[in-house]
Motif scaffolding. Structure first.
Motif, PDB file in Angstrom:
ATOM      1  N   SER A 160     -24.579  51.040 -88.474  1.00  0.00           N
ATOM      2  CA  SER A 160     -24.499  49.812 -87.715  1.00  0.00           C
ATOM      3  C   SER A 160     -23.353  49.851 -86.702  1.00  0.00           C
ATOM      4  O   SER A 160     -22.282  50.405 -86.967  1.00  0.00           O
ATOM      5  CB  SER A 160     -24.297  48.627 -88.668  1.00  0.00           C
ATOM      6  OG  SER A 160     -24.112  47.431 -87.960  1.00  0.00           O
ATOM      7  N   SER A 161     -23.581  49.264 -85.526  1.00  0.00           N
ATOM      8  CA  SER A 161     -22.524  49.117 -84.530  1.00  0.00           C
ATOM      9  C   SER A 161     -22.683  47.752 -83.874  1.00  0.00           C
ATOM     10  O   SER A 161     -23.632  47.026 -84.143  1.00  0.00           O
ATOM     11  CB  SER A 161     -22.568  50.255 -83.502  1.00  0.00           C
ATOM     12  OG  SER A 161     -23.800  50.270 -82.804  1.00  0.00           O
ATOM     13  N   THR A 162     -21.753  47.394 -83.001  1.00  0.00           N
ATOM     14  CA  THR A 162     -21.640  46.021 -82.517  1.00  0.00           C
ATOM     15  C   THR A 162     -22.100  45.871 -81.076  1.00  0.00           C
ATOM     16  O   THR A 162     -21.822  46.732 -80.236  1.00  0.00           O
ATOM     17  CB  THR A 162     -20.176  45.547 -82.633  1.00  0.00           C
ATOM     18  OG1 THR A 162     -19.722  45.719 -83.978  1.00  0.00           O
ATOM     19  CG2 THR A 162     -20.051  44.081 -82.245  1.00  0.00           C
ATOM     20  N   ASN A 220     -20.687  54.025 -79.953  1.00  0.00           N
ATOM     21  CA  ASN A 220     -20.554  52.585 -79.732  1.00  0.00           C
ATOM     22  C   ASN A 220     -19.360  52.063 -80.509  1.00  0.00           C
ATOM     23  O   ASN A 220     -18.849  52.721 -81.422  1.00  0.00           O
ATOM     24  CB  ASN A 220     -21.827  51.841 -80.155  1.00  0.00           C
ATOM     25  CG  ASN A 220     -21.825  50.401 -79.685  1.00  0.00           C
ATOM     26  OD1 ASN A 220     -21.154  50.048 -78.721  1.00  0.00           O
ATOM     27  ND2 ASN A 220     -22.576  49.543 -80.363  1.00  0.00           N
ATOM     28  N   LYS A 222     -17.578  49.439 -83.150  1.00  0.00           N
ATOM     29  CA  LYS A 222     -17.902  48.678 -84.343  1.00  0.00           C
ATOM     30  C   LYS A 222     -16.717  47.767 -84.662  1.00  0.00           C
ATOM     31  O   LYS A 222     -15.602  48.261 -84.836  1.00  0.00           O
ATOM     32  CB  LYS A 222     -18.164  49.598 -85.545  1.00  0.00           C
ATOM     33  CG  LYS A 222     -18.376  48.856 -86.854  1.00  0.00           C
ATOM     34  CD  LYS A 222     -19.620  47.979 -86.844  1.00  0.00           C
ATOM     35  CE  LYS A 222     -19.825  47.245 -88.166  1.00  0.00           C
ATOM     36  NZ  LYS A 222     -21.011  46.360 -88.134  1.00  0.00           N
TER      37      LYS A 222
END
Length: 225
Positions: A160-162, A220, A222
């Motif tokens: 997961s990343s933001t 990316n 996070k």
């Protein structure tokens, strides 16, 4: 949903292709459709011409900026920051009025070479400039902190990343967040009003330095909290 993607570069291609894959009706807007299709040489960044991409995405329609925006329920500005206001002007204020506009552009100034500087920052943003010029549009800034492929397939990073959203209209942001989630984004932070786009646009200098250091745009941020 009927969606217009303004811009035929790598960002426009990535967004248009993914939206079509997800079942949306997609029109890509360009200045001159015939000239765009006729172009067979790579662009200035060495990327394949739009015609090569379009040959594999026959379900995506190509039209002028005006025609694309006129028939859309939602518009994506996938043009470069330097021409964003011109592109939206060609799309037409009346054709954009009342619609959600996802703004992915960044205010990058390449006049002194690479890495670029920002032609607006600190006390203003390109997103806000667009909103002022087109006051009847619901501008939502997002995806401008990612390379094109990760905008639409974030899970290829393996974790997961933001991604961030900024905008003044709550319902417009909700619509955009739903699209982001359909792309696979699972950590969307609503930063608040459109003025917060100043912060995400100012991430680009560090993003570009990281890309140079890592030798790839496949990364990316996070936000761990």
């Amino acid at each position: 949903m009927n969606i217009a993607v303004l811009g035929t570069g790598m960002v426009g291609q990535a967004i248009a292709g993914r939206l079509h894959q997800l079942g949306h009706s997609v029109v890509v807007g360009t200045r001159d459709p015939e000239a765009t299709v006729a172009r067979t040489e790579p662009d200035g960044m060495g990327n394949p011409p739009f015609s090569a991409w379009h040959a594999n995405h026959q379900g995506v329609t190509l039209a002028s900026f005006t025609e694309a925006a006129a028939g859309a329920e939602l518009v994506v500005n996938a043009s470069s920051g330097a021409v964003a206001l011109d592109v939206l002007g060609l799309a037409g204020a009346d054709n954009l009025a009342g619609k959600v506009l996802i703004d992915i552009s960044n205010p990058l100034d390449f006049s002194r070479g690479f890495p670029p500087s920002l032609f607006v920052k600190d006390t203003d943003s390109l997103g806000e400039q667009i909103q002022r010029v087109f006051p009847d549009v619901k501008v939502v800034k997002t995806l401008n902190t990612l390379t094109a492929s990760l905008m639409v397939e974030p899970k290829t990073l393996g974790e997961s990343s933001t991604v961030f959203v900024s905008g003044d209209d709550a319902q417009a942001k909700a619509t955009v967040v739903s699209l982001l989630e359909s792309f696979g984004h699972d950590d969307v932070i609503d930063l608040g009003p459109l003025e917060t786009a100043r912060g995400t646009e100012m991430l680009l200098p560090i993003w570009l330095r990281l890309m140079g250091k890592l030798g790839t745009g496949a990364f990316n941020f996070k936000i761990v909290r």
